[in-house]
Enzyme design. Structure first.
Site, PDB file in Angstrom:
ATOM      1  N   ARG A  70      37.868  68.007  36.197  1.00 19.97           N
ATOM      2  CA  ARG A  70      37.073  69.225  36.325  1.00 19.97           C
ATOM      3  C   ARG A  70      35.589  68.863  36.206  1.00 19.97           C
ATOM      4  NH1 ARG A  70      36.451  74.345  32.211  1.00 19.97           N
ATOM      5  NH2 ARG A  70      35.243  75.665  33.631  1.00 19.97           N
ATOM      6  N   HIS A  71      34.764  69.566  36.944  1.00 20.78           N
ATOM      7  CA  HIS A  71      33.315  69.324  36.924  1.00 20.78           C
ATOM      8  C   HIS A  71      32.733  69.486  35.521  1.00 20.78           C
ATOM      9  CE1 HIS A  71      32.551  73.616  36.408  1.00 20.78           C
ATOM     10  NE2 HIS A  71      33.477  73.824  37.334  1.00 20.78           N
ATOM     11  N   GLU A 101      30.047  70.833  32.537  1.00 21.96           N
ATOM     12  CA  GLU A 101      29.663  72.178  32.105  1.00 21.96           C
ATOM     13  C   GLU A 101      28.490  72.714  32.930  1.00 21.96           C
ATOM     14  OE1 GLU A 101      28.944  73.628  27.716  1.00 21.96           O
ATOM     15  OE2 GLU A 101      27.028  72.969  28.575  1.00 21.96           O
ATOM     16  N   GLY A 107      33.893  80.840  40.960  1.00 16.67           N
ATOM     17  CA  GLY A 107      34.543  80.852  42.264  1.00 16.67           C
ATOM     18  C   GLY A 107      33.810  79.942  43.232  1.00 16.67           C
ATOM     19  N   ARG A 138      28.372  72.022  41.745  1.00 11.51           N
ATOM     20  CA  ARG A 138      28.684  71.580  40.388  1.00 11.51           C
ATOM     21  C   ARG A 138      29.683  70.420  40.377  1.00 11.51           C
ATOM     22  NH1 ARG A 138      30.963  76.561  41.540  1.00 11.51           N
ATOM     23  NH2 ARG A 138      33.122  76.997  40.918  1.00 11.51           N
ATOM     24  N   GLU A 173      36.965  75.635  44.348  1.00 13.34           N
ATOM     25  CA  GLU A 173      37.539  76.651  43.467  1.00 13.34           C
ATOM     26  C   GLU A 173      38.065  77.803  44.310  1.00 13.34           C
ATOM     27  OE1 GLU A 173      39.196  77.725  41.058  1.00 13.34           O
ATOM     28  OE2 GLU A 173      37.768  77.382  39.417  1.00 13.34           O
ATOM     29  N   ASN A 210      38.312  81.427  45.776  1.00 10.17           N
ATOM     30  CA  ASN A 210      37.327  82.457  46.065  1.00 10.17           C
ATOM     31  C   ASN A 210      37.696  83.718  45.284  1.00 10.17           C
ATOM     32  OD1 ASN A 210      35.684  84.459  47.165  1.00 10.17           O
ATOM     33  ND2 ASN A 210      35.726  83.556  49.214  1.00 10.17           N
TER      34      ASN A 210
END
Length: 205
Positions: A14-15, A17, A28, A66, A90, A92
């Site tokens: 996951r990207h 913060e 989104g 991100r 992500e 929408n």
């Protein structure tokens, strides 16, 4: 096992913060920049992989800022190019984007109730359906299994993507509660065996 005798592995990250993560807002397909903490954690993640001598053959990333910025810092540490893939985006979230979950529930009660229901075909106004996003996630999993046999692939993506991938791999339907926390820059690892993805790591480095 692949023809080369090597297992295919897919590591989802996951990207880092973002400003909206701190403000508890749904992002989104909209974007907000990485915080200083997010940038630092992305750098640390890349350096950790380098120190562990963890082999990565290719890095993919969502094209959203991100994730791309996180991937760029990881790629720099590993001396690898990064490759954009829109399937890693992500979900929408339409009219909910920019709102907190509590705010969305209050401002759009009917739409929110349908979104968290078991109806995978319900389309968020201005957004997508669960079914569409599940197909998007499945498409990337299938792509890696077919195009990167015997390789180790790192994909920088989003919380929704990781959650959907876990549901697909672990066969958890949407009408069942799924209490997991996907932290920023946490790693989720899958391994392909006998044509099926299996969960190997969760919330790891």
């Amino acid at each position: 096992m692949s023809k080369t005798g090597q297992e295919t592995k897919l590591y989802l990250v996951r990207h880092g913060e973002t400003v909206w993560n701190v403000e508890d807002k749904m992002q989104g397909v909209k974007d907000s920049p990485l915080t200083e903490k997010g940038l630092e954690h992305a750098r640390m993640f890349g350096q950790a992989l380098k120190k562990l001598s963890m082999t990565v053959d290719k890095i993919y990333t969502s094209d959203l800022g991100r994730a791309f910025d996180t991937a760029a810092l990881i790629g720099e540490a590993l001396n690898l190019e990064i490759h954009k893939d829109e399937r890693l985006r992500e979900r929408n979230m339409g009219i909910f984007e920019g709102h907190s979950w509590d705010s969305a529930r209050e401002l759009f009660p009917e739409e929110f109730a349908k979104t968290v229901s078991n109806d995978n075909d319900y389309r968020i106004p201005g957004g997508g359906t669960k079914g569409e996003y599940m197909a998007q996630v499945s498409s990337f999993l299938d792509y890696v299994s077919k195009e990167h046999e015997g390789q180790k692939i790192l994909a920088v993506t989003h919380r929704g993507f990781v959650n959907f991938a876990l549901r697909i791999v672990l066969h958890i339907p949407f009408d069942e509660k799924f209490g997991v926390i996907v932290n920023n820059t946490a790693l989720t690892g899958f391994v392909l065996r006998k044509g099926k993805w299996l969960l190997e790591k969760f919330g790891d480095i």
